[in-house]
Design an enzyme around this catalytic site. Structure first.
Site, PDB file in Angstrom:
ATOM      1  N   ASP A  21      23.891 -12.020   2.816  1.00 53.03           N
ATOM      2  CA  ASP A  21      24.181 -12.849   1.644  1.00 53.03           C
ATOM      3  C   ASP A  21      25.684 -12.905   1.361  1.00 53.03           C
ATOM      4  O   ASP A  21      26.202 -13.938   0.939  1.00 53.03           O
ATOM      5  CB  ASP A  21      23.435 -12.286   0.431  1.00 53.03           C
ATOM      6  N   MET A  33       8.948   4.421   5.200  1.00 48.80           N
ATOM      7  CA  MET A  33       8.983   3.043   4.695  1.00 48.80           C
ATOM      8  C   MET A  33      10.182   2.853   3.759  1.00 48.80           C
ATOM      9  O   MET A  33      10.799   1.786   3.740  1.00 48.80           O
ATOM     10  CB  MET A  33       7.683   2.700   3.956  1.00 48.80           C
ATOM     11  N   GLU A  34      10.520   3.885   2.994  1.00 46.39           N
ATOM     12  CA  GLU A  34      11.684   3.802   2.123  1.00 46.39           C
ATOM     13  C   GLU A  34      12.961   3.672   2.963  1.00 46.39           C
ATOM     14  O   GLU A  34      13.859   2.892   2.609  1.00 46.39           O
ATOM     15  CB  GLU A  34      11.775   5.051   1.228  1.00 46.39           C
ATOM     16  N   LEU A  87       0.801  -1.212   0.000  1.00 47.52           N
ATOM     17  CA  LEU A  87       0.000   0.000   0.000  1.00 47.52           C
ATOM     18  C   LEU A  87       0.841   1.272   0.000  1.00 47.52           C
ATOM     19  O   LEU A  87       0.319   2.370   0.185  1.00 47.52           O
ATOM     20  CB  LEU A  87      -0.963  -0.013   1.191  1.00 47.52           C
ATOM     21  N   CYS A  88       2.141   1.147  -0.205  1.00 50.87           N
ATOM     22  CA  CYS A  88       3.013   2.316  -0.293  1.00 50.87           C
ATOM     23  C   CYS A  88       2.758   3.067  -1.597  1.00 50.87           C
ATOM     24  O   CYS A  88       2.586   2.455  -2.642  1.00 50.87           O
ATOM     25  CB  CYS A  88       4.478   1.874  -0.286  1.00 50.87           C
ATOM     26  N   HIS A  89       2.802   4.389  -1.516  1.00 49.81           N
ATOM     27  CA  HIS A  89       2.636   5.212  -2.706  1.00 49.81           C
ATOM     28  C   HIS A  89       3.937   5.239  -3.515  1.00 49.81           C
ATOM     29  O   HIS A  89       5.014   5.351  -2.944  1.00 49.81           O
ATOM     30  CB  HIS A  89       2.292   6.646  -2.311  1.00 49.81           C
TER      31      HIS A  89
END
Lengths: 161, 161, 161, 161, 161, 161
Positions: free
Chosen positions: B126, B111-112, B75-77
């Site tokens: 990794d 969120m970014e 739901l992130c823009h």
């Protein structure tokens, strides 16, 4: 010189060649937690998160993210994935997340399992951040791997590699 | 009924409308840590990780991941990003990661910043997983936000939202 | 009518069917060059490019791009990649780039090798464009292919296909 | 020490902050060439490439690639694109490619124009590689930029930056 | 309670495990239609759509979309695709679209065929929407599947699964 | 000559330049239907689809797909999206889907709304295809657009463009 690495011939990043590895069924299971406020936990338990079905969104985000792993982790091999499950459990401190990934290919899938857990965690935070801006992702780690040359590996049973 | 949410009209997930929000300069800073074995820390400090320049790869993975946030978090823009920095610091217990994201757009970029930290952590794991299969991502969280209607927000200074 | 093709039944683009081809180890090596100003070459040699570690960023971009080939080249098959290396060498005229890609699948990987070289070149230009806006990508080509029905192919040794 | 850069504090890659730059109309034009055999040129001119409409596929690949630039070039900003044209011209030595990209945003679009040209070239090679495995991408470069603080820049008119 | 589902343990979405399925050649064919105005049909037949070669763009979009299916359909497995063809036929009511997808892998490819048809339809609408804003995508469905345990399945011949 | 278009100078596909268009709030609403068997409808109503929460998965797939529109539709502009809602309603014949997309940018968002509806439909079919392999996507169309130079457009009220 303590904080940064130098680049030399052997230090140049590369995607390790696995063409000679066997195709075998391999699995990996990873877990993690999102720590949340009591208010956010209550809303999750009641299904009343204003932005929508937080657990469902997080679960799907986690499954889809497993497929995006080679796009995100630079040296990961693009491989087939044959099964992904993501479980979210609401507990008093927040949400516990577990992801299991299965393949029948030439490399292990622990990075896919870890990616699945972390992106599920990010999606969950996005759903509740309006009510809990202090959410924390924590304790994300591989629990178990099976398949390939090493066979079964379980966290805590092995010292080094 | 305690563990799972029900879906009803109000519970249906949706991307919240931000068209009426102001375009303003907004920043977010997130941090996190990867806990590593002493052997892995030594290899990082010496620049001798067999798979290549682990810190460099993780930094670039983190920057690129900030741009993929709307692909990962349902739901992130999708918004413009105007600056991203990712810092990795090797400490005795592992690696500390901090990401700062800036934009001049209609929504916050926490969120970014969180995505940047977590994917940098995944990429780091990794790189070192052959020498340390027990790495843990932990303490990923937003430290500070600026811009938008709420102005400056700092972790610990605000109780709820 | 000399410059543009017509579309007819046989001219319609399609992804050629390779389901009946053998799974075999296949490799491809491609090379290319980025021509740069003396100033840019000096900065690369000194590790002083203001925007950051240009060679490291280009190498990772090249490796990641190999994985994105089927997203970019419309009729390329999505296949497993089992090894990718990208080497960058600073020379007096700029930077020489070589990429080697390995798979064990049903089609050759020359497009992956070419994509790896060109995107490494683009990423390098992005890193130095503030100090050298006239950079040129040139001489990008397949040098060698192995595997599949045709066996070993080397540039210059074969006339047609 | 001639071939590889060291990493230090200032050398850490980062996406440069452009939040304070003006939104203005910006354009960039890049060109490049694909060198082909006479046989391949004849097939292109006759519209008889066995794999399909090679020029049409290359043009669309070039346009779509402009939009993927921030996914490919690690430190490129994700920005709005407001117009992209890709022209391919068959000449005796192969195919000339030109791409023009326009935006109304905070950064230049020369990387988008270069990406458009190179991916169009890759797609073209993919279409003709069965009849000409020795194709070469060459002379890919920015020809002109407009907009932003520097105004009009034309290749050859400016010495450095 | 009639319109929305509840979430319980068994209802949690997951990517079904196919690791134990056989690798076999599998195909799927799907069809669909785009209903268009007479004006749009005439422009398509004359090759005069102002925005460019609508059928060519739609065909390539359809082929590329088959490869993006696991990115779009949350629980689809990422698999190899070994052949994709997309055919568009202009008829009096609009355009008929058929897509055939082939693989040699562990799951069926009907979702890939359906995705190919629908995205070809979307791309076609995008090309003609300036001259026909009322276009409709309709009758998108699987016509035939072969391969795997069930062998040949044809629409209308089978009642349930 | 009836079925295929020719390519000439004016026919070459291009992304139309919208840099001079105004930034304004624009919305689009599209609808569509998935026709299902009575068995599948019953399972959806009971929340008993074996593969999981079909409506929830479809809704999220539709929202995420709106963001992928420029990746799928070749000549679509990459733009900001400021709000997306996807509604699914189970009816006797199957599921009705409606998507509303909002932006404050330079182009309309009808392609995003159509993409959202079609991918939600594809995801729904993927969830129920084991119990209903004959599902059909139908009647996908734009219902209403607002914003930009043309203001409000409603299906059926306008004859041509």
């Amino acid at each position: 010189m303590s904080r940064f690495t130098h680049l030399d011939e052997s230090g140049a990043a590369r995607m390790v060649d696995v063409a000679s590895k066997d195709v075998s069924v391999r699995t990996a299971r990873a877990t993690g937690r999102v720590l949340l406020s009591a208010v956010a936990v209550d809303l999750l338990r009641a299904g009343d998160v204003p932005k929508g079905d937080a657990l469902g969104v997080a679960r799907i985000a986690g499954i889809m993210a497993a497929k995006r792993t080679p796009d995100l982790v630079p040296l990961c091999h693009p491989i087939a994935l044959h099964g992904v499950t993501v479980d979210l459990t609401v507990v008093d401190e927040g949400v516990e997340i577990a992801a299991t990934v299965r393949t029948a290919d030439r490399t292990g899938v622990e990075m896919e399992a870890l990616t699945s857990v972390t992106v599920a965690a990010l999606a969950l935070i996005d759903m509740v951040k309006a009510v809990d801006p202090e959410a924390v992702v924590t304790d994300v780690r591989v629990e178990e791997k099976t398949g390939g040359k090493t066979g079964v590996w379980r966290r805590g049973e092995v010292a080094g590699a």
